[in-house]
Design a protein around this motif. Sequence first.
Motif, mmCIF file in Angstrom:
data_model
loop_
_atom_site.group_PDB
_atom_site.id
_atom_site.type_symbol
_atom_site.label_atom_id
_atom_site.label_comp_id
_atom_site.label_asym_id
_atom_site.label_seq_id
_atom_site.Cartn_x
_atom_site.Cartn_y
_atom_site.Cartn_z
ATOM 1 N N SER A 1 0.855 -1.189 0.000
ATOM 2 C CA SER A 1 0.000 0.000 0.000
ATOM 3 C C SER A 1 0.890 1.238 0.000
ATOM 4 O O SER A 1 2.014 1.199 0.484
ATOM 5 C CB SER A 1 -0.900 0.016 1.239
ATOM 6 O OG SER A 1 -1.708 -1.130 1.265
ATOM 7 N N GLY A 2 0.389 2.331 -0.524
ATOM 8 C CA GLY A 2 1.145 3.580 -0.531
ATOM 9 C C GLY A 2 2.063 3.693 -1.726
ATOM 10 O O GLY A 2 1.938 2.958 -2.704
ATOM 11 N N SER A 3 3.022 4.624 -1.648
ATOM 12 C CA SER A 3 3.938 4.860 -2.766
ATOM 13 C C SER A 3 5.335 4.371 -2.415
ATOM 14 O O SER A 3 5.669 4.192 -1.251
ATOM 15 C CB SER A 3 3.978 6.351 -3.102
ATOM 16 O OG SER A 3 4.398 7.085 -1.982
ATOM 17 N N THR A 4 6.149 4.157 -3.447
ATOM 18 C CA THR A 4 7.524 3.700 -3.237
ATOM 19 C C THR A 4 8.479 4.867 -3.431
ATOM 20 O O THR A 4 8.130 5.900 -3.985
ATOM 21 C CB THR A 4 7.905 2.574 -4.217
ATOM 22 O OG1 THR A 4 7.872 3.101 -5.543
ATOM 23 C CG2 THR A 4 6.969 1.404 -4.100
ATOM 24 N N THR A 5 9.713 4.681 -3.003
ATOM 25 C CA THR A 5 10.721 5.734 -3.110
ATOM 26 C C THR A 5 11.279 5.866 -4.518
ATOM 27 O O THR A 5 11.920 6.847 -4.830
ATOM 28 C CB THR A 5 11.888 5.442 -2.151
ATOM 29 O OG1 THR A 5 12.418 4.144 -2.461
ATOM 30 C CG2 THR A 5 11.442 5.466 -0.710
ATOM 31 N N ASP A 50 9.524 5.661 -7.510
ATOM 32 C CA ASP A 50 8.537 5.999 -8.525
ATOM 33 C C ASP A 50 8.242 4.810 -9.443
ATOM 34 O O ASP A 50 8.230 4.938 -10.664
ATOM 35 C CB ASP A 50 8.999 7.222 -9.333
ATOM 36 C CG ASP A 50 7.851 7.830 -10.117
ATOM 37 O OD1 ASP A 50 6.696 7.727 -9.652
ATOM 38 O OD2 ASP A 50 8.091 8.385 -11.206
ATOM 39 N N GLN A 51 8.073 3.638 -8.837
ATOM 40 C CA GLN A 51 7.706 2.430 -9.569
ATOM 41 C C GLN A 51 6.443 1.866 -8.945
ATOM 42 O O GLN A 51 6.033 2.285 -7.873
ATOM 43 C CB GLN A 51 8.829 1.393 -9.499
ATOM 44 C CG GLN A 51 10.099 1.813 -10.188
ATOM 45 C CD GLN A 51 11.106 0.671 -10.235
ATOM 46 O OE1 GLN A 51 10.756 -0.482 -10.109
ATOM 47 N NE2 GLN A 51 12.362 1.016 -10.422
ATOM 48 N N SER A 52 5.854 0.883 -9.620
ATOM 49 C CA SER A 52 4.673 0.250 -9.043
ATOM 50 C C SER A 52 5.064 -0.469 -7.758
ATOM 51 O O SER A 52 6.228 -0.819 -7.553
ATOM 52 C CB SER A 52 4.055 -0.741 -10.032
ATOM 53 O OG SER A 52 4.732 -1.980 -9.996
ATOM 54 N N ASN A 53 4.093 -0.720 -6.898
ATOM 55 C CA ASN A 53 4.323 -1.415 -5.631
ATOM 56 C C ASN A 53 4.152 -2.924 -5.746
ATOM 57 O O ASN A 53 4.153 -3.623 -4.744
ATOM 58 C CB ASN A 53 3.349 -0.898 -4.576
ATOM 59 C CG ASN A 53 3.676 0.494 -4.120
ATOM 60 O OD1 ASN A 53 4.821 0.906 -4.174
ATOM 61 N ND2 ASN A 53 2.676 1.225 -3.687
#
Length: 197
Positions: A100-104, A106-109
């Motif tokens: 859940s949320g965003s990654t550092t 800028d890729q899909s999780n």
Amino acid sequence: MKTIILFSLAFIFTAYSAPAPAPVLDLSGKPLRTGAGYIIIPVDNLVNGGLYVRDLGKKSCKPGVVLSYNEEAGVPMTFTPVNPKKGVIRLSTDVNIQFSGSTTCDQSNVLRLKYDKGMKQYTVMVGGVEGNPGPETLDNWFKIEKSTIDDAYKFVYCPTVCSYCNVTCSDVGIVEDKDGFRRLALSNDPFSFIFYP
């Protein structure tokens, strides 16, 4: 000819009437639901913390899945089966796993398997594709299986989304890299955990 037709019908009926695999259960005994968030909690008393994404790159972004060294619970994960309309996550079936949320970076999780040249083994990274089952997304599918520890589970890489692809199946465990990060990777020693809703 009648015998062949009857045998074929019996085979089809048996194939379609086979029971579905058992559901994967969370800590409270409820089935895991498609798209709901769950935190992975290690069952080994020697292992603390939860799973999260960390940039492991020195010169470029390299988002890997690691296990925290402290008591942090980790980041919630969601699970999506091949048919996203199925509401329950079941044992031994292909699923996409996503933080859940965003990654550092800028890729899909979405979790995927990728060869790490430095470690000389396959590790679990993010940047995968959700859905679209087939040979192009083979590295994005995992299974949840029962662990040898009571009421615990493990991840297994053994996708069946491509019937003609040659896949070597393996448990997913925790492997320490040269920088001391405990990373998810293919291993003969599976990582056992429970799902916290």
